[in-house]
Write an enzyme that holds these catalytic residues in place. Structure first.
Site, PDB file in Angstrom:
ATOM      1  N   HIS A  97       0.816  -1.228   0.000  1.00 22.08           N
ATOM      2  CA  HIS A  97       0.000   0.000   0.000  1.00 22.08           C
ATOM      3  C   HIS A  97       0.846   1.274   0.000  1.00 22.08           C
ATOM      4  O   HIS A  97       0.470   2.264   0.628  1.00 22.08           O
ATOM      5  CB  HIS A  97      -0.939   0.020   1.221  1.00 22.08           C
ATOM      6  CG  HIS A  97      -2.283  -0.560   0.944  1.00 22.08           C
ATOM      7  ND1 HIS A  97      -2.954  -1.368   1.835  1.00 22.08           N
ATOM      8  CD2 HIS A  97      -3.093  -0.468  -0.138  1.00 22.08           C
ATOM      9  CE1 HIS A  97      -4.116  -1.739   1.329  1.00 22.08           C
ATOM     10  NE2 HIS A  97      -4.214  -1.206   0.122  1.00 22.08           N
ATOM     11  N   HIS A 105      -7.762  -4.031 -10.661  1.00 18.48           N
ATOM     12  CA  HIS A 105      -8.069  -3.505  -9.333  1.00 18.48           C
ATOM     13  C   HIS A 105      -9.579  -3.442  -9.178  1.00 18.48           C
ATOM     14  O   HIS A 105     -10.284  -3.008 -10.079  1.00 18.48           O
ATOM     15  CB  HIS A 105      -7.455  -2.102  -9.216  1.00 18.48           C
ATOM     16  CG  HIS A 105      -7.567  -1.496  -7.853  1.00 18.48           C
ATOM     17  ND1 HIS A 105      -8.138  -0.255  -7.634  1.00 18.48           N
ATOM     18  CD2 HIS A 105      -7.163  -1.944  -6.647  1.00 18.48           C
ATOM     19  CE1 HIS A 105      -8.071   0.034  -6.356  1.00 18.48           C
ATOM     20  NE2 HIS A 105      -7.502  -0.966  -5.727  1.00 18.48           N
TER      21      HIS A 105
END
Length: 350
Positions: free
Chosen positions: A161, A261
């Site tokens: 992340h 995604h």
């Protein structure tokens, strides 16, 4: 015919809604077949582009493809080259405050039939670490616990992340090689493809990145630098089905595979499955679970999930129908500004 689409600017719902409303003045009365023309006209109508513009355009693009498929009575993948697979392999999100909880959740996903799981190796309060050693040691321990729990039957996907700088993520990546991750996602901020390429070159783990990108031009830089093994286009952000089909073709020319995604609703999932079904270089599909409200009640008939694979639907367009009654009852999930602050009082990346 009514087309369904979704825009995904990850929390900035109101600006995206406003952008769609502004664009609608142009679209009303136009020929819905001219999907690429409408994208080009709207994208190039202003000096300024960016994520809100692209989020709106992505929703419009998906809706126009859905409308076209319904009008012709065929799935979208039939209009984009035809089906290359019947099922779409998914990875499931897993999590837990402790390493034990994380491993237990990964084992549950395995028992549900998933053959890949994705997780962050950091606890929720990662930004309060006092030393790199403490931070990295805990990450290695958590990844190891997941690997021990699921064994070699399940691929593990490690999500950083963007919370590390290149030097930190290189050293952590080297330590994680022993667990044979399927991918190492966003090991640094994505705005420097050359630096990302250095991370890829110094870690013997495939890097996956791209979820923040809004255009094919950003992917061009990423691929030219050899900065990843997997691209992660977001269909609700990077030009919809049209834009992400272009990204997939660019990646195919570099022998790079695609992992779309997909953190949003079942509409996004349905769009992803249409793309996955018509590209040869598909690898994995992100799946966050759609068995709980509001996701479980958003569609009249949910997409079929069997043993960690989504069945490619045969219906026209996206192959889904919105539950209008449920949609009318779902309120806004407002953006909350909660940027993490580190132990020393500095702003941290999320």
């Amino acid at each position: 015919f009514v087309g369904i689409g979704e825009g995904g600017v990850h929390g900035w719902q109101r600006p995206t809604k406003t952008m769609i409303e502004v664009m609608s003045d142009y679209l009303v009365g136009k020929d819905p077949n001219l999907i690429e023309h409408h994208y080009q006209w709207l994208y190039r109508s202003s000096h300024f582009m960016g994520s809100v513009v692209q989020g709106a355009l992505s929703a419009i693009d998906i809706a126009l493809w859905d409308m076209k498929g319904k009008r012709l009575g065929v799935p979208i993948y039939d209009l984009m080259g035809g089906k290359t697979r019947d099922r779409v392999r998914c990875y499931m999100h897993v999590g837990g405050d402790t390493g034990e909880e994380l491993a237990e959740d990964a084992l549950r996903a395995k028992q549900q039939g998933f053959t890949a799981v994705r997780f962050t190796p950091f606890p929720n309060d990662y930004y309060l670490h006092k030393s790199y050693t403490e931070w990295a040691d805990e990450a290695v321990e958590r990844v190891g616990m997941v690997k021990d729990a699921v064994g070699s039957d399940v691929d593990i996907c490690v999500e950083i992340h963007r919370q590390m700088n290149p030097a930190e993520s290189i050293w952590l990546g080297r330590r994680l090689e022993q667990f044979n991750p399927f991918f190492y996602e966003d090991p640094m901020l994505p705005d420097s493809p050359a630096r990302m390429a250095e991370v890829q070159a110094q870690c013997n783990i495939p890097i996956a990145t791209g979820e923040r990108f809004t255009t094919i031009f950003e992917y061009q830089q990423l691929l030219e630098n050899g900065a990843c093994a997997y691209v992660r286009p977001d269909l609700c952000l990077c030009g919809g089905l049209s834009g992400c089909k272009k990204v997939a073709a660019m990646a195919e020319a570099q022998h790079v595979k695609v992992i779309p995604h997909n953190p949003l609703s079942p509409v996004s999932t349905a769009a992803c499955v249409q793309l996955d079904a018509c590209i040869p270089n598909f690898a994995l599909q992100e799946y966050t679970g759609e068995s709980e409200p509001p996701k479980s009640v958003l569609l009249v008939e949910p997409l079929e999930l069997i043993d960690g694979y989504l069945t490619v639907p045969e219906g026209p367009g996206l192959g889904i129908e919105l539950n209008e009654d449920t949609l009318a009852r779902i309120g806004e999930d407002p953006k909350v500004l909660d940027t993490p602050i580190g132990f020393d009082g500095s702003v941290q990346d999320r």
